[in-house]
Design a protein around this motif. Structure first.
Motif, PDB file in Angstrom:
ATOM      1  N   PHE A  58      -5.930   4.276  -5.893  1.00 11.23           N
ATOM      2  CA  PHE A  58      -5.732   5.138  -4.730  1.00 11.23           C
ATOM      3  C   PHE A  58      -5.318   4.329  -3.504  1.00 11.23           C
ATOM      4  CE2 PHE A  58      -8.420   8.586  -6.716  1.00 11.23           C
ATOM      5  CZ  PHE A  58      -7.411   9.523  -6.723  1.00 11.23           C
ATOM      6  N   VAL A  59      -5.987   3.207  -3.281  1.00  8.03           N
ATOM      7  CA  VAL A  59      -5.682   2.393  -2.101  1.00  8.03           C
ATOM      8  C   VAL A  59      -4.260   1.846  -2.167  1.00  8.03           C
ATOM      9  CG1 VAL A  59      -6.245   0.251  -0.896  1.00  8.03           C
ATOM     10  CG2 VAL A  59      -8.072   1.787  -1.614  1.00  8.03           C
ATOM     11  N   ILE A  60      -3.900   1.259  -3.298  1.00  6.18           N
ATOM     12  CA  ILE A  60      -2.565   0.672  -3.427  1.00  6.18           C
ATOM     13  C   ILE A  60      -1.503   1.767  -3.434  1.00  6.18           C
ATOM     14  CG2 ILE A  60      -1.052  -0.723  -4.886  1.00  6.18           C
ATOM     15  CD1 ILE A  60      -3.566  -2.176  -5.876  1.00  6.18           C
ATOM     16  N   GLY A  61      -1.801   2.905  -4.090  1.00  7.48           N
ATOM     17  CA  GLY A  61      -0.845   4.008  -4.101  1.00  7.48           C
ATOM     18  C   GLY A  61      -0.563   4.533  -2.703  1.00  7.48           C
ATOM     19  N   LEU A  62      -1.602   4.744  -1.911  1.00  8.08           N
ATOM     20  CA  LEU A  62      -1.411   5.206  -0.535  1.00  8.08           C
ATOM     21  C   LEU A  62      -0.703   4.166   0.317  1.00  8.08           C
ATOM     22  CD1 LEU A  62      -4.884   6.906  -0.037  1.00  8.08           C
ATOM     23  CD2 LEU A  62      -2.681   8.071  -0.089  1.00  8.08           C
ATOM     24  N   ALA A  63      -1.010   2.890   0.076  1.00  7.72           N
ATOM     25  CA  ALA A  63      -0.338   1.815   0.817  1.00  7.72           C
ATOM     26  C   ALA A  63       1.155   1.786   0.481  1.00  7.72           C
ATOM     27  CB  ALA A  63      -0.985   0.471   0.484  1.00  7.72           C
ATOM     28  N   LEU A  64       1.504   2.059  -0.770  1.00 12.45           N
ATOM     29  CA  LEU A  64       2.920   2.086  -1.163  1.00 12.45           C
ATOM     30  C   LEU A  64       3.657   3.247  -0.504  1.00 12.45           C
ATOM     31  CD1 LEU A  64       2.873   1.161  -4.966  1.00 12.45           C
ATOM     32  CD2 LEU A  64       3.676  -0.229  -3.055  1.00 12.45           C
ATOM     33  N   ILE A  65       2.974   4.396  -0.359  1.00 13.66           N
ATOM     34  CA  ILE A  65       3.601   5.521   0.345  1.00 13.66           C
ATOM     35  C   ILE A  65       3.877   5.137   1.799  1.00 13.66           C
ATOM     36  CG2 ILE A  65       3.213   7.857   1.210  1.00 13.66           C
ATOM     37  CD1 ILE A  65       1.727   8.476  -1.340  1.00 13.66           C
ATOM     38  N   TRP A  66       2.922   4.450   2.400  1.00 15.07           N
ATOM     39  CA  TRP A  66       3.104   3.963   3.775  1.00 15.07           C
ATOM     40  C   TRP A  66       4.284   3.002   3.834  1.00 15.07           C
ATOM     41  CZ3 TRP A  66      -0.746  -0.003   6.254  1.00 15.07           C
ATOM     42  CH2 TRP A  66      -0.397  -0.238   7.581  1.00 15.07           C
ATOM     43  N   ALA A  67       4.354   2.075   2.865  1.00 11.89           N
ATOM     44  CA  ALA A  67       5.462   1.113   2.817  1.00 11.89           C
ATOM     45  C   ALA A  67       6.796   1.818   2.596  1.00 11.89           C
ATOM     46  CB  ALA A  67       5.219   0.092   1.705  1.00 11.89           C
ATOM     47  N   ALA A  68       6.773   2.878   1.774  1.00 12.34           N
ATOM     48  CA  ALA A  68       8.003   3.621   1.513  1.00 12.34           C
ATOM     49  C   ALA A  68       8.520   4.289   2.779  1.00 12.34           C
ATOM     50  CB  ALA A  68       7.753   4.661   0.421  1.00 12.34           C
ATOM     51  N   ARG A  69       7.609   4.814   3.573  1.00  8.83           N
ATOM     52  CA  ARG A  69       8.046   5.445   4.817  1.00  8.83           C
ATOM     53  C   ARG A  69       8.683   4.422   5.746  1.00  8.83           C
ATOM     54  NH1 ARG A  69       6.951   6.167   9.995  1.00  8.83           N
ATOM     55  NH2 ARG A  69       7.463   8.185  10.907  1.00  8.83           N
ATOM     56  N   ILE A  70       8.106   3.231   5.807  1.00 11.06           N
ATOM     57  CA  ILE A  70       8.668   2.178   6.651  1.00 11.06           C
ATOM     58  C   ILE A  70      10.049   1.773   6.147  1.00 11.06           C
ATOM     59  CG2 ILE A  70       8.390  -0.225   7.358  1.00 11.06           C
ATOM     60  CD1 ILE A  70       5.359   0.226   7.295  1.00 11.06           C
ATOM     61  N   ARG A  71      10.176   1.693   4.829  1.00 10.88           N
ATOM     62  CA  ARG A  71      11.445   1.257   4.245  1.00 10.88           C
ATOM     63  C   ARG A  71      12.533   2.308   4.377  1.00 10.88           C
ATOM     64  NH1 ARG A  71      12.576  -0.901  -1.952  1.00 10.88           N
ATOM     65  NH2 ARG A  71      14.856  -0.942  -1.767  1.00 10.88           N
ATOM     66  N   TYR A  72      12.204   3.577   4.046  1.00 10.91           N
ATOM     67  CA  TYR A  72      13.226   4.609   4.019  1.00 10.91           C
ATOM     68  C   TYR A  72      13.365   5.356   5.334  1.00 10.91           C
ATOM     69  CZ  TYR A  72      12.805   3.709  -0.970  1.00 10.91           C
ATOM     70  OH  TYR A  72      12.763   3.098  -2.200  1.00 10.91           O
ATOM     71  N   GLY A  73      12.333   5.293   6.160  1.00 16.58           N
ATOM     72  CA  GLY A  73      12.397   5.936   7.466  1.00 16.58           C
ATOM     73  C   GLY A  73      12.734   7.403   7.372  1.00 16.58           C
ATOM     74  N   ARG A  74      13.515   7.889   8.298  1.00 20.74           N
ATOM     75  CA  ARG A  74      13.889   9.313   8.342  1.00 20.74           C
ATOM     76  C   ARG A  74      15.401   9.486   8.203  1.00 20.74           C
ATOM     77  NH1 ARG A  74       9.328  11.888  10.253  1.00 20.74           N
ATOM     78  NH2 ARG A  74       7.834  10.562  11.339  1.00 20.74           N
TER      79      ARG A  74
END
Length: 246
Positions: free
Chosen positions: A218-234
């Motif tokens: 759960f921790v790593i999965g949520l952290a990856l979602i956070w990282a994905a938002r930073i990478r892909y932005g809007r």
């Protein structure tokens, strides 16, 4: 091995929670910070040394274990909210936050409290091992109490699982699909905990591994979602990035 897994999981949760503090102070997606902070507290309270120290300060009646149960309930509730919203799982979100989810939480919480009060909880003991060894009655109550405590996390995890399977099989970015895979693996691990009473006593180490694997997923999965938002932005279409949105 178990202590290494416990302390490493605690460190991971604490680091990620700390990294989310600036965003939380700005009012950005505080739910994710709550998740990591609550998981950090839950892992801390599940480690024997701090558990015993804290419980003795609270009277030595294993009140810390009851607190731990509700910290876990709060953490998994916020996980359910964050993940169902992030992955557009509207049915799952309604099930967790609606009347059905509230009724499940209320009934399980009541069962946990009643079973706790029925036990002879004197004497601080991480995992209530000391309580279970007092006599057959307390041993049975500890088993029932543990099963009740695992029921709500299992309920939320099973609600999340279909959305995670869909996300893994979708055309979402690889980072998001990896996050969904880990969140799904964590959900399966939590669901397995409901079967703990059926596991042989010699599988005690395996139970710890399943518990902490679920937390780390759960921790790593949520952290990856956070990282994905930073990478892909809007800057890409919503149909690709809905899972990364804060």
């Amino acid at each position: 091995m178990i202590e290494i897994l416990q302390w490493s999981t605690l460190a991971t949760c604490a680091v990620v929670a700390g990294a989310r503090v600036p965003s939380a102070l700005r009012g950005e997606n505080r739910t994710v910070f709550y998740i990591f902070a609550l998981l950090t507290v839950a892992i801390l309270l599940s480690i024997e040394a701090p558990y015993v120290a804290i419980d003795k300060a609270l009277g030595g009646i294993n009140l810390t274990n009851l607190i731990l149960r509700f910290v876990i309930f709060a953490a998994i509730y916020f996980v359910g909210i964050r993940v169902t919203k992030g992955f557009d799982a509207e049915d799952g979100h309604r099930l967790i936050t609606g009347w059905a989810g509230r009724a499940v939480l209320a009934l399980i919480s009541m069962a946990v409290v009643v079973l706790f009060l029925m036990m002879d909880t004197a004497g601080s003991s991480s995992g209530l091992n000391g309580v279970a060894l007092k006599d057959a009655r307390n041993g049975l109550l500890v088993e029932l109490y543990g099963a009740a405590g695992r029921a709500y996390p299992t309920f939320v995890s099973l609600v999340l699982l279909p959305a995670m399977v869909r996300a893994v099989r979708s055309a979402l970015p690889a980072l998001v699909r990896m996050a969904a895979f880990l969140l799904g693996a964590g959900a399966v691990a939590i669901a397995l905990t409901l079967l703990f009473p059926l596991w042989p006593p010699q599988w005690g180490t395996a139970k710890f591994i399943v518990n902490y694997t679920a937390v780390l997923c759960f921790v790593i999965g949520l952290a990856l979602i956070w990282a994905a938002r930073i990478r892909y932005g809007r800057n890409v279409p919503r149909k690709i990035t809905y899972a990364t949105a804060e």
